[in-house]
Structure formats: structure tokens, C-alpha cells
Write an enzyme that holds these catalytic residues in place. Structure first.
Site, PDB file in Angstrom:
ATOM      1  N   LYS A 100       0.816  -1.214   0.000  1.00  0.00           N
ATOM      2  CA  LYS A 100       0.000   0.000   0.000  1.00  0.00           C
ATOM      3  C   LYS A 100       0.852   1.267   0.000  1.00  0.00           C
ATOM      4  CE  LYS A 100      -3.645  -2.619   0.323  1.00  0.00           C
ATOM      5  NZ  LYS A 100      -4.508  -2.877  -0.839  1.00  0.00           N
TER       6      LYS A 100
ATOM      7  N   TYR B 155     -13.951 -13.381   1.579  1.00  0.00           N
ATOM      8  CA  TYR B 155     -12.757 -12.569   1.841  1.00  0.00           C
ATOM      9  C   TYR B 155     -12.301 -12.785   3.281  1.00  0.00           C
ATOM     10  CZ  TYR B 155      -9.985  -8.353   2.795  1.00  0.00           C
ATOM     11  OH  TYR B 155      -9.002  -7.483   3.166  1.00  0.00           O
TER      12      TYR B 155
ATOM     13  N   TYR C 151      -4.032 -12.133   1.782  1.00  0.00           N
ATOM     14  CA  TYR C 151      -3.640 -11.801   0.413  1.00  0.00           C
ATOM     15  C   TYR C 151      -2.533 -12.727  -0.094  1.00  0.00           C
ATOM     16  CZ  TYR C 151      -6.298  -7.502   1.160  1.00  0.00           C
ATOM     17  OH  TYR C 151      -7.303  -6.609   1.420  1.00  0.00           O
TER      18      TYR C 151
END
Length: 342
Positions: free
Chosen positions: A60, A274, A300
Site C-alpha cells: 500500500k 474474503y 492476500y
């Protein structure tokens, strides 16, 4: 076809950017893991974007370089964003705000699959508080973007200048961070005298995948990219990635064309939802840790690495293939998923 890195570098230079990384992250070969017979002679490398330093590191930060550049250009004094309780983007937005003397408002939404104490109070949630962010924990059913809009209005009434960071930092402007990473990878591959047949990434809010593909497209690289969907189902992730790649490429060069068939999204390792652990993810995280001493997150990287291992084991890549896995960070999430590993 030779790379056109000058075109890509010039296009990126048109946008304000704040340096948040210590420099290029290394590319390392997973030597012990690549020697396993089940890997069929493939050479697996990792791009260590978990080593970006600030705030515990992670992918990020590349997106935040361009988003913070835009925020400071607009004289913002407060960063506002939202995500799940264990959002890596929220954690790094808080760290970036602390580094640059900005206020930070984080809006966190509960998980549909995990409610245990570690998930709700450890990992990224703990770090959000340490970085000094104001945290708004939403009740289930409250819409985060609507809450954010109301919060921004209140902040402006107080004389603040809020800047809204998109979910996951994955707007087209944020995705420019991974277009820049594409150039970095191509420079490093040239220096290492390597050609990567495939780059593998997790695909959540699609900014990492879209940025890389936009950068590779503008640089005229033949390297293929596979994103393993961890958030949306395969078709939705494919549509989002296609649209976001087009938008990012348009920022770089409105005349550039994207070949739609270049979008490669695999939804086979998402699991039930998720953030829901899978057996393949648990095995992949343990294998990477036990063979190479490297840690990847369960939401992830763990699922994407599981997807890569499955593809290699099925014989999808010829012997001698050079494969690059982008380690996107998210290490604090491991501590939020302690019960999944015991």
C-alpha cells in the site's frame, strides 16, 4: 521487443509523488523452495514489497506515494479512509499521516467470517492505535463510504481539509504506484539478466494488479501477470481489474491501448469469503516460512502463493521458468489469525 521505460518514467513524472520507500525493494530467489521436486524445475523469485519499511511495510505504500502527493498538493491536513478491521491500507495510511504530521480518521468495518478477540483487537488494529489514528468502528450493516461522506462534511465544518483515500488505495491514481513498480521490476530484471515469464500477485481491490499491468503495457513488456482474487469472485475481479487497468493506463497515456486478453484473474483460491482461511493458504504460508524463513499474510499473499504452488504442481509452467511472486506484506495480519494456525 525492447522495453520502453523512458516513456513510462516520463508519464509517471507528470504526477505529484511523495517518496515513502527506502529505495527499490529486492528481488530474491527462493533457492531451497525451487529445489523441491514438486516445483518441477521452476525458479521462483520474490519481489520483497514487504520490506518497504514505514509503518510495518507493505504494498500500500507504493499507492500512498501518489495519493499523498495529491493530498499535499491540495493542502490537506487530514487523511480519511476505510477498510476492514485488519486493513493493511488503513494501518499504512495512519503511519503515513504520522510521518507527515497529518490527522488520520480510519473507518473500520467488521468481518463476516471472523469475530474472535485476536482478529478484533490484535494485528493491524493494535497498530492503528499506536500510530495515533482516530478509529471509527462501524456496526455490522453500516455502509463505510456513506459514513465517510458524513465524516468529511463534519471535518470541513470544523475548518479541516480532509482528503479521502480510496478503499485499498486502489484508485487509478493510487495504482500508478504499481506502474512505477513495473518499471522497477524491469530495471532489476535487466540488471539480473533475467526474463520473468510470469508475475503473480494477490488481487483484492485490484490496484496492484492493474498498476503493474498498465506499467508493463506502456513499457511494451511481454511479461504476463496473474492475479489471484481474494476479495471478489473471479468474474467480478476480472471486470474490476480490466476497468481499473484501462483507467490507470489512460492517466499514463490516453492514446495507449490495452489488450483485454492480457487480464488474467484466477478465483480458485479465494475460499468461502474474503479473509476466510483455506487449507491451501495455511500450507503455503507454512511452506514459505519453513523452507525460506519468509512470512506472508493469510488474507492476500498466502492465498496467492497457494495459487502459484498449485499451478506449478499441475505443470502449467515449463521446467526452467522464472516466476516472480510479489510479496505484498500484511505481516501484522498473521497475529490476527493465530487461531487459524493452531
Amino acid at each position: 521487443m525492447p522495453h520502453d521505460l523512458n516513456h513510462l518514467d516520463a508519464a509517471l513524472a507528470a504526477y505529484p509523488r511523495v517518496t515513502l520507500l527506502e529505495g527499490p525493494t529486492p528481488i530474491q530467489k527462493l533457492t531451497r523452495l525451487s529445489q523441491l521436486p514438486e516445483l518441477n524445475g521452476c525458479n521462483v523469485y520474490v519481489k520483497r514489497d514487504d520490506l518497504t519499511g514505514l509503518g510495518g511495510g507493505g504494498n500500500k505504500l507504493r499507492k500512498l506515494e501518489f495519493l499523498l502527493g495529491q493530498a499535499l498538493a491540495e493542502n490537506a491536513d487530514t487523511l480519511v479512509t476505510w477498510g476492514g478491521f485488519q486493513s493493511n491500507h488503513a494501518r499504512l495510511t495512519a503511519a503515513v499521516a504520522a510521518r507527515h504530521g497529518l490527522a488520520c480518521e480510519l473507518i473500520l468495518t467488521p468481518s463476516a467470517v471472523r469475530t474472535d478477540n485476536d482478529f478484533c483487537h490484535n494485528g493491524n488494529v493494535l497498530l492503528d492505535d499506536l500510530f495515533g489514528a482516530s478509529v471509527h468502528r462501524l456496526a455490522r450493516g453500516v455502509t463505510a463510504d456513506a459514513y465517510a461522506a458524513e465524516l468529511v462534511t463534519k471535518l470541513r465544518e470544523l475548518g479541516k481539509k480532509p482528503f479521502v483515500m480510496p478503499l485499498g488505495g486502489s484508485s487509478p491514481r493510487g495504482a500508478l504506484g504499481y506502474a512505477a513498480c513495473a518499471a522497477e521490476i524491469l530495471h532489476q530484471a535487466d540488471a539480473l539478466d533475467l526474463r520473468f515469464e510470469r508475475i503473480i500477485v494477490p488481487n483484492g481491490s485490484a490496484g496492484t494488479h492493474s498498476g503493474l499491468l498498465a506499467g508493463m503495457t506502456l513499457a511494451r513488456s511481454a511479461t504476463q501477470i496473474t492475479g489471484y482474487s481474494v476479495l471478489a469472485d473471479e468474474q467480478q475481479a476480472l471486470a474490476t481489474t480490466l476497468e481499473k487497468t484501462r483507467q490507470t493506463l489512460h492517466l499514463l497515456d490516453p492514446a495507449a491501448a490495452l489488450v483485454e486478453s492480457a487480464i488474467n484473474v484466477d478465483g480458485s483460491h479465494r475460499g468461502d469469503a474474503y479473509g476466510a482461511p483455506t487449507e491451501a493458504m495455511l500450507e503455503a504460508v507454512r511452506l514459505l516460512a519453513s523452507k525460506e524463513g519468509l512470512l506472508t499474510d493469510p488474507v492476500y499473499g498466502g492465498k496467492a502463493f497457494a495459487g502459484l504452488l498449485a499451478a506449478i504442481r499441475r505443470g502449467e509452467f515449463p521446467q526452467g521458468s522464472n516466476l516472480l511472486f510479489v510479496m505484498t506484506g500484511g505481516l501484522p495480519g498473521l497475529f490476527a489469525y493465530r487461531s487459524a494456525f493452531v
